[in-house]
Design a protein around this motif. Structure first.
Motif, PDB file in Angstrom:
ATOM      1  N   GLY A 101     -17.754  -1.311  -3.998  1.00  0.00           N
ATOM      2  CA  GLY A 101     -17.530  -0.558  -2.781  1.00  0.00           C
ATOM      3  C   GLY A 101     -17.117  -1.398  -1.591  1.00  0.00           C
ATOM      4  N   HIS A 102     -17.419  -2.708  -1.632  1.00  0.00           N
ATOM      5  CA  HIS A 102     -17.110  -3.550  -0.473  1.00  0.00           C
ATOM      6  C   HIS A 102     -15.672  -4.075  -0.498  1.00  0.00           C
ATOM      7  CE1 HIS A 102     -18.390  -6.446  -3.612  1.00  0.00           C
ATOM      8  NE2 HIS A 102     -17.487  -7.239  -3.058  1.00  0.00           N
ATOM      9  N   TRP A 103     -14.907  -3.767  -1.548  1.00  0.00           N
ATOM     10  CA  TRP A 103     -13.533  -4.254  -1.598  1.00  0.00           C
ATOM     11  C   TRP A 103     -12.689  -3.602  -0.512  1.00  0.00           C
ATOM     12  CZ3 TRP A 103     -11.906  -4.338  -7.494  1.00  0.00           C
ATOM     13  CH2 TRP A 103     -12.478  -5.480  -8.101  1.00  0.00           C
ATOM     14  N   THR A 104     -11.917  -4.422   0.171  1.00  0.00           N
ATOM     15  CA  THR A 104     -10.979  -3.912   1.165  1.00  0.00           C
ATOM     16  C   THR A 104      -9.757  -3.328   0.459  1.00  0.00           C
ATOM     17  OG1 THR A 104      -9.790  -6.017   1.325  1.00  0.00           O
ATOM     18  CG2 THR A 104     -11.725  -5.711   2.765  1.00  0.00           C
ATOM     19  N   MET A 105      -8.901  -2.650   1.219  1.00  0.00           N
ATOM     20  CA  MET A 105      -7.687  -2.092   0.628  1.00  0.00           C
ATOM     21  C   MET A 105      -6.811  -3.197   0.039  1.00  0.00           C
ATOM     22  SD  MET A 105      -5.832   0.366  -0.288  1.00  0.00           S
ATOM     23  CE  MET A 105      -6.710   1.743   0.450  1.00  0.00           C
ATOM     24  N   THR A 106      -6.766  -4.350   0.694  1.00  0.00           N
ATOM     25  CA  THR A 106      -5.985  -5.466   0.164  1.00  0.00           C
ATOM     26  C   THR A 106      -6.506  -5.897  -1.203  1.00  0.00           C
ATOM     27  OG1 THR A 106      -5.466  -6.265   2.385  1.00  0.00           O
ATOM     28  CG2 THR A 106      -5.243  -7.835   0.573  1.00  0.00           C
ATOM     29  N   MET A 107      -7.826  -5.962  -1.349  1.00  0.00           N
ATOM     30  CA  MET A 107      -8.415  -6.333  -2.630  1.00  0.00           C
ATOM     31  C   MET A 107      -8.128  -5.272  -3.689  1.00  0.00           C
ATOM     32  SD  MET A 107     -10.049  -9.262  -2.694  1.00  0.00           S
ATOM     33  CE  MET A 107     -11.357  -9.107  -3.905  1.00  0.00           C
ATOM     34  N   ILE A 109      -5.547  -3.267  -3.854  1.00  0.00           N
ATOM     35  CA  ILE A 109      -4.139  -3.380  -4.245  1.00  0.00           C
ATOM     36  C   ILE A 109      -3.937  -4.580  -5.167  1.00  0.00           C
ATOM     37  CG2 ILE A 109      -1.818  -3.861  -3.386  1.00  0.00           C
ATOM     38  CD1 ILE A 109      -2.566  -2.268  -0.864  1.00  0.00           C
ATOM     39  N   GLN A 110      -4.602  -5.688  -4.842  1.00  0.00           N
ATOM     40  CA  GLN A 110      -4.479  -6.887  -5.663  1.00  0.00           C
ATOM     41  C   GLN A 110      -5.004  -6.647  -7.078  1.00  0.00           C
ATOM     42  OE1 GLN A 110      -6.775 -10.200  -4.211  1.00  0.00           O
ATOM     43  NE2 GLN A 110      -5.908 -11.635  -5.672  1.00  0.00           N
ATOM     44  N   PHE A 111      -6.184  -6.033  -7.182  1.00  0.00           N
ATOM     45  CA  PHE A 111      -6.752  -5.805  -8.507  1.00  0.00           C
ATOM     46  C   PHE A 111      -5.987  -4.736  -9.271  1.00  0.00           C
ATOM     47  CE2 PHE A 111     -10.152  -8.519  -7.280  1.00  0.00           C
ATOM     48  CZ  PHE A 111     -10.728  -8.940  -8.474  1.00  0.00           C
ATOM     49  N   ALA A 112      -5.449  -3.746  -8.570  1.00  0.00           N
ATOM     50  CA  ALA A 112      -4.618  -2.748  -9.241  1.00  0.00           C
ATOM     51  C   ALA A 112      -3.399  -3.411  -9.864  1.00  0.00           C
ATOM     52  CB  ALA A 112      -4.199  -1.660  -8.252  1.00  0.00           C
ATOM     53  N   SER A 113      -2.790  -4.338  -9.134  1.00  0.00           N
ATOM     54  CA  SER A 113      -1.625  -5.065  -9.660  1.00  0.00           C
ATOM     55  C   SER A 113      -2.003  -5.892 -10.879  1.00  0.00           C
ATOM     56  CB  SER A 113      -1.020  -5.955  -8.575  1.00  0.00           C
ATOM     57  OG  SER A 113      -0.530  -5.176  -7.494  1.00  0.00           O
ATOM     58  N   LYS A 114      -3.177  -6.527 -10.831  1.00  0.00           N
ATOM     59  CA  LYS A 114      -3.624  -7.332 -11.979  1.00  0.00           C
ATOM     60  C   LYS A 114      -3.897  -6.452 -13.204  1.00  0.00           C
ATOM     61  CE  LYS A 114      -5.659 -11.093  -9.247  1.00  0.00           C
ATOM     62  NZ  LYS A 114      -4.800 -12.167  -9.789  1.00  0.00           N
ATOM     63  N   LEU A 115      -4.522  -5.320 -12.996  1.00  0.00           N
ATOM     64  CA  LEU A 115      -4.791  -4.405 -14.104  1.00  0.00           C
ATOM     65  C   LEU A 115      -3.497  -3.928 -14.739  1.00  0.00           C
ATOM     66  CD1 LEU A 115      -7.660  -2.236 -12.567  1.00  0.00           C
ATOM     67  CD2 LEU A 115      -7.890  -3.865 -14.448  1.00  0.00           C
ATOM     68  N   LEU A 116      -2.539  -3.560 -13.916  1.00  0.00           N
ATOM     69  CA  LEU A 116      -1.267  -3.078 -14.436  1.00  0.00           C
ATOM     70  C   LEU A 116      -0.498  -4.191 -15.148  1.00  0.00           C
ATOM     71  CD1 LEU A 116      -0.141  -0.787 -11.499  1.00  0.00           C
ATOM     72  CD2 LEU A 116      -0.567  -0.062 -13.858  1.00  0.00           C
ATOM     73  N   SER A 117      -0.568  -5.397 -14.613  1.00  0.00           N
ATOM     74  CA  SER A 117       0.115  -6.530 -15.239  1.00  0.00           C
ATOM     75  C   SER A 117      -0.457  -6.817 -16.624  1.00  0.00           C
ATOM     76  CB  SER A 117       0.003  -7.766 -14.347  1.00  0.00           C
ATOM     77  OG  SER A 117       0.616  -8.884 -14.959  1.00  0.00           O
ATOM     78  N   ALA A 118      -1.798  -6.804 -16.728  1.00  0.00           N
ATOM     79  CA  ALA A 118      -2.429  -7.057 -18.027  1.00  0.00           C
ATOM     80  C   ALA A 118      -2.106  -5.937 -19.009  1.00  0.00           C
ATOM     81  CB  ALA A 118      -3.938  -7.193 -17.851  1.00  0.00           C
TER      82      ALA A 118
END
Length: 224
Positions: A101-107, A109-118
């Motif tokens: 829950g503490h992830w910012t919008m930037t975080m 977006i970053q993790f969404a990109s990593k999930l999609l890349s994998a």
């Protein structure tokens, strides 16, 4: 193995030492936690690209619960829906609901990109541009047997017939049972609500000894 040796010998190409340290830490989390699997993979040097790809995908699922939920639940459900595709915005929203829950919008977006890349590397999604179709990776028999023997000796979420590892690659229900009946390393039977896994080998080590010869899969050789 130390990061300095991996850096000096270009194990990961022209990566910085700091990046090599991160890569080795990730590899340890994905593979060193499963000593039997790691020993089998050390001796299995020549495998089909599809086998290598899906095994790497499963080990990432085993080590990363967020990736496991993303591919084994979220994408699996969308694959069977009316629009079997996903977008980065949808994944960012999903990360917001399922990530810390503490992830910012930037975080997010970053993790969404990593999930999609994998997922793209595993061909679970088949494009790196929106909208991204959700694919069904090819799973050779050798890869499927490897996973089943690994799960047999691993505490995991679900059952051998219903789990996020198989769902993530489109194997569930009647499709999965048909595949299981054709595996040479198993004797799968189902009668009503009763299922029986007839394991032809004692464990993953024994399976590898019988299936792999000189680092080459007999199943792959037969397929070729």
């Amino acid at each position: 193995m130390g990061a300095q040796q991996a850096f000096d010998e270009y194990w990961f190409g022209a990566r910085s030492l700091a990046r090599v340290e991160v890569l080795l830490a990730n590899m340890r989390a994905r593979f060193s936690a499963f000593p039997a699997a790691l020993a089998v993979l050390h001796g299995w040097q020549h495998m089909l690209p599809e086998t290598r790809r899906v095994i790497c995908h499963w080990h990432l699922q085993l080590s990363d619960p967020l990736y496991r939920r993303f591919t084994g639940i979220y994408l699996a459900k969308r694959r069977t829906g009316t629009r079997p595709e996903v977008t980065r915005d949808l994944v960012v929203a999903w990360v917001g609901r399922h990530g810390p829950g503490h992830w910012t919008m930037t975080m997010r977006i970053q993790f969404a990109s990593k999930l999609l890349s994998a997922a793209y590397s595993a061909t679970v999604v088949t494009s790196n541009r929106d909208p991204r179709p959700i694919g069904t990776p090819r799973v050779p028999d050798e890869a499927l047997e490897y996973l089943l023997y690994l799960l047999r000796e691993t505490e995991f979420e679900g059952s051998l017939l219903d789990n996020p590892y198989l769902r993530s690659v489109g194997l569930d229900g009647a499709i999965l049972e048909e595949r299981l009946r054709g595996l040479p390393g198993l004797a799968f039977r189902r009668q009503g609500n009763l299922t029986d896994f007839g394991w032809r080998h004692q464990d993953l080590h024994a399976w590898a000894a019988a299936t792999l010869r000189d680092g080459t899969s007999r199943l792959a050789g037969a397929a070729l």
